[in-house]
Every structure is written in structure tokens, then in C-alpha cells.
Write a protein that holds these residues in place. Structure first.
Motif, PDB file in Angstrom:
ATOM      1  N   ALA A   1       0.829  -1.046   0.049  1.00  0.00           N
ATOM      2  CA  ALA A   1      -0.180  -0.083   0.048  1.00  0.00           C
ATOM      3  C   ALA A   1       1.059   1.176   0.032  1.00  0.00           C
ATOM      4  CB  ALA A   1      -0.970   0.155   1.191  1.00  0.00           C
ATOM      5  N   THR A   2       1.962   1.462   0.829  1.00  0.00           N
ATOM      6  CA  THR A   2       2.892   2.248   0.595  1.00  0.00           C
ATOM      7  C   THR A   2       3.368   2.504  -0.567  1.00  0.00           C
ATOM      8  OG1 THR A   2       3.309   1.821   3.037  1.00  0.00           O
ATOM      9  CG2 THR A   2       5.011   3.229   1.741  1.00  0.00           C
ATOM     10  N   LEU A   3       3.846   1.588  -1.348  1.00  0.00           N
ATOM     11  CA  LEU A   3       4.721   1.632  -2.400  1.00  0.00           C
ATOM     12  C   LEU A   3       3.548   2.188  -3.472  1.00  0.00           C
ATOM     13  CD1 LEU A   3       6.715  -1.659  -2.784  1.00  0.00           C
ATOM     14  CD2 LEU A   3       7.614   0.848  -2.625  1.00  0.00           C
ATOM     15  N   LEU A   4       2.425   1.769  -3.234  1.00  0.00           N
ATOM     16  CA  LEU A   4       1.244   2.271  -4.456  1.00  0.00           C
ATOM     17  C   LEU A   4       1.012   3.754  -4.081  1.00  0.00           C
ATOM     18  CD1 LEU A   4      -0.973   1.678  -6.448  1.00  0.00           C
ATOM     19  CD2 LEU A   4      -2.469   1.182  -4.474  1.00  0.00           C
ATOM     20  N   PHE A   5       1.031   4.156  -2.715  1.00  0.00           N
ATOM     21  CA  PHE A   5       0.815   5.529  -2.416  1.00  0.00           C
ATOM     22  C   PHE A   5       2.071   6.402  -2.914  1.00  0.00           C
ATOM     23  CE2 PHE A   5       1.819   8.984   0.356  1.00  0.00           C
ATOM     24  CZ  PHE A   5       0.697   9.857   0.133  1.00  0.00           C
ATOM     25  N   MET A   6       3.296   5.974  -2.805  1.00  0.00           N
ATOM     26  CA  MET A   6       4.562   6.559  -3.346  1.00  0.00           C
ATOM     27  C   MET A   6       4.249   6.620  -4.784  1.00  0.00           C
ATOM     28  SD  MET A   6       5.855   7.457  -0.693  1.00  0.00           S
ATOM     29  CE  MET A   6       7.838   7.976  -1.247  1.00  0.00           C
ATOM     30  N   SER A   7       3.982   5.724  -5.700  1.00  0.00           N
ATOM     31  CA  SER A   7       3.852   5.513  -7.291  1.00  0.00           C
ATOM     32  C   SER A   7       2.761   6.741  -7.590  1.00  0.00           C
ATOM     33  CB  SER A   7       3.452   4.349  -7.488  1.00  0.00           C
ATOM     34  OG  SER A   7       4.685   3.350  -7.364  1.00  0.00           O
ATOM     35  N   VAL A   8       1.592   6.514  -6.849  1.00  0.00           N
ATOM     36  CA  VAL A   8       0.531   7.581  -7.183  1.00  0.00           C
ATOM     37  C   VAL A   8       1.020   9.013  -6.967  1.00  0.00           C
ATOM     38  CG1 VAL A   8      -1.513   8.283  -6.876  1.00  0.00           C
ATOM     39  CG2 VAL A   8      -1.332   5.915  -6.999  1.00  0.00           C
ATOM     40  N   THR A   9       1.533   9.177  -5.681  1.00  0.00           N
ATOM     41  CA  THR A   9       1.873  10.783  -5.258  1.00  0.00           C
ATOM     42  C   THR A   9       3.061  11.048  -6.170  1.00  0.00           C
ATOM     43  OG1 THR A   9       3.120   9.819  -3.506  1.00  0.00           O
ATOM     44  CG2 THR A   9       0.810  10.643  -3.062  1.00  0.00           C
ATOM     45  N   GLY A  10       3.960  10.224  -6.599  1.00  0.00           N
ATOM     46  CA  GLY A  10       5.146  10.638  -7.370  1.00  0.00           C
ATOM     47  C   GLY A  10       4.614  11.050  -8.887  1.00  0.00           C
ATOM     48  N   LEU A  11       3.723  10.403  -9.324  1.00  0.00           N
ATOM     49  CA  LEU A  11       3.374  10.579 -10.627  1.00  0.00           C
ATOM     50  C   LEU A  11       2.294  11.939 -10.480  1.00  0.00           C
ATOM     51  CD1 LEU A  11       2.247   6.990 -11.740  1.00  0.00           C
ATOM     52  CD2 LEU A  11       3.899   8.563 -12.837  1.00  0.00           C
ATOM     53  N   VAL A  12       1.818  12.166  -9.340  1.00  0.00           N
ATOM     54  CA  VAL A  12       0.990  13.325  -9.297  1.00  0.00           C
ATOM     55  C   VAL A  12       1.761  14.624  -9.339  1.00  0.00           C
ATOM     56  CG1 VAL A  12      -0.582  14.602  -7.751  1.00  0.00           C
ATOM     57  CG2 VAL A  12      -1.128  12.363  -8.295  1.00  0.00           C
ATOM     58  N   ILE A  13       2.925  14.408  -8.368  1.00  0.00           N
ATOM     59  CA  ILE A  13       4.000  15.431  -8.421  1.00  0.00           C
ATOM     60  C   ILE A  13       4.639  15.712  -9.790  1.00  0.00           C
ATOM     61  CG2 ILE A  13       6.143  15.959  -7.332  1.00  0.00           C
ATOM     62  CD1 ILE A  13       5.405  14.221  -5.000  1.00  0.00           C
TER      63      ILE A  13
END
Length: 189
Positions: free
Chosen positions: A119-131
Motif C-alpha cells: 500500500a505504501t509503494l502504491l501511495f508513493m507511485s501515485v503521489t510521485g506521478l501526481v508530483i
């Protein structure tokens, strides 16, 4: 437990990508920090009778690390792909798994920790792409900055998980789960 070739490939690619991402963050925060390097640039150029402003030094210091940071972005794309692949494997993988109910409390805790990390990796990927795509998404720079702050805070989960995971595997290998590492390499029990 017997791991399929798909799962083992995913595991080792994920390990390489996550370690690469951690390495780029480490470099950005230490040796390639614009704060430190802009001061070094200003001082060295001043010694050569060249004066630049703090802002110019900042631009130069960020340019020095730009190539390395591109790797962070590329590895971020790779992580996003690997997460999608892991979701696919969750439903379609042929690895032999023990039923959660049959696990010891310790193994249940380990499995739950893996889901937290996923879940953390998913969150990091999504927020990284959003950034990265904040302008294309129509977000304000301030909003992207706020998301970046959360992204950097949550990164600590991964920072702690990696050494704990490695230590846990070593302990398990030397206690009650002999052959665990070779199973993750060759897939055999």
C-alpha cells in the motif's frame, strides 16, 4: 511456500527499483544537495574571481544533480509498472501459498506488514506521478508541494522496511525457514 518464476522476477526487479529509488533520494539529500553544493560552487567560483548570486548557484547546483534525478523519475515509472504487475500476480500467480488462517501469529504479522508496504509503494507511485505531472493535472504548485511533503514523509516507511526485511529474511533463513533465500531465487521448496 513455492514461488512462481513471475513472482520471483517481480520480487527481484522490485528490490532493484526500490533500492535505486532509495539511492537517488540518498544522493539528493547528501552529496548532491543543492544547498551544500550551491555554497561550494559560490566559494570555488569566488576563488577564481567569479561572483555569482545565491540564486545562480542554486540553479547550477540543481543542474549538476538533474541527470541523477531523472533516474529517480524513470525508476518511479518502473515502480508503478511493477505495482500493477503485482496486483495482476495477486489474482493470477501460481505460487503455492499457505492459507492465512493456518499461519502462525508471527507469519500473519509478516504478511500484514507486506500488505502495508504494498500500500505504501502504491501511495508513493501515485503521489510521485501526481508530483511529476501536477501541471498536466491542473494542480497548483503549492498543492504539488504539499503532496511532495507527504510523499517524503511516507518514504520513511520504505526506508525502515528495507533493512528490517533483509534482517528478517536472514534471521528466518538461520532459524525456522532454512532455504527461504534459495526458494526466492530458484523457486523450489
Amino acid at each position: 511456500m513455492k514461488y512462481s518464476i513471475s513472482f520471483r522476477i517481480w520480487h527481484w526487479l522490485n528490490a532493484i527499483v526500490v533500492l535505486g529509488l532509495l539511492a537517488t533520494v540518498f544522493l539528493r539529500k547528501t552529496f548532491l544537495s543543492w544547498r551544500t553544493n550551491s555554497e561550494i560552487l559560490m566559494n570555488k567560483l569566488f576563488d577564481m574571481d567569479i561572483e555569482i548570486s545565491i540564486e545562480q548557484a542554486k540553479v547550477l547546483a540543481k543542474a549538476v544533480r538533474a541527470g541523477m534525478w531523472e533516474w529517480h523519475i524513470i525508476l518511479g515509472y518502473a515502480l508503478a509498472f511493477l505495482i500493477l504487475f503485482r496486483i495482476f500476480l495477486f489474482f493470477k500467480d501460481s505460487s503455492k501459498k499457505e492459507a492465512f488462517n493456518s499461519l502462525t501469529p508471527h507469519k500473519k504479522a509478516v504478511h500484514i506488514s507486506y500488505y502495508i508496504v504494498y500500500a505504501t509503494l502504491l501511495f508513493m507511485s501515485v503521489t510521485g506521478l501526481v508530483i511529476h505531472f501536477y501541471q498536466d493535472l491542473g494542480l497548483l504548485k503549492d498543492t504539488a508541494h504539499d503532496i511532495k511533503e507527504i510523499h517524503e514523509l511516507v518514504y520513511n516507511v520504505i526506508l525502515y522496511f528495507v533493512p528490517l526485511h533483509i534482517a528478517g529474511v536472514i534471521v528466518a533463513e538461520n532459524q525456522d525457514e532454512k532455504g527461504l533465500i534459495s526458494t526466492m531465487i530458484n523457486g523450489k521448496e
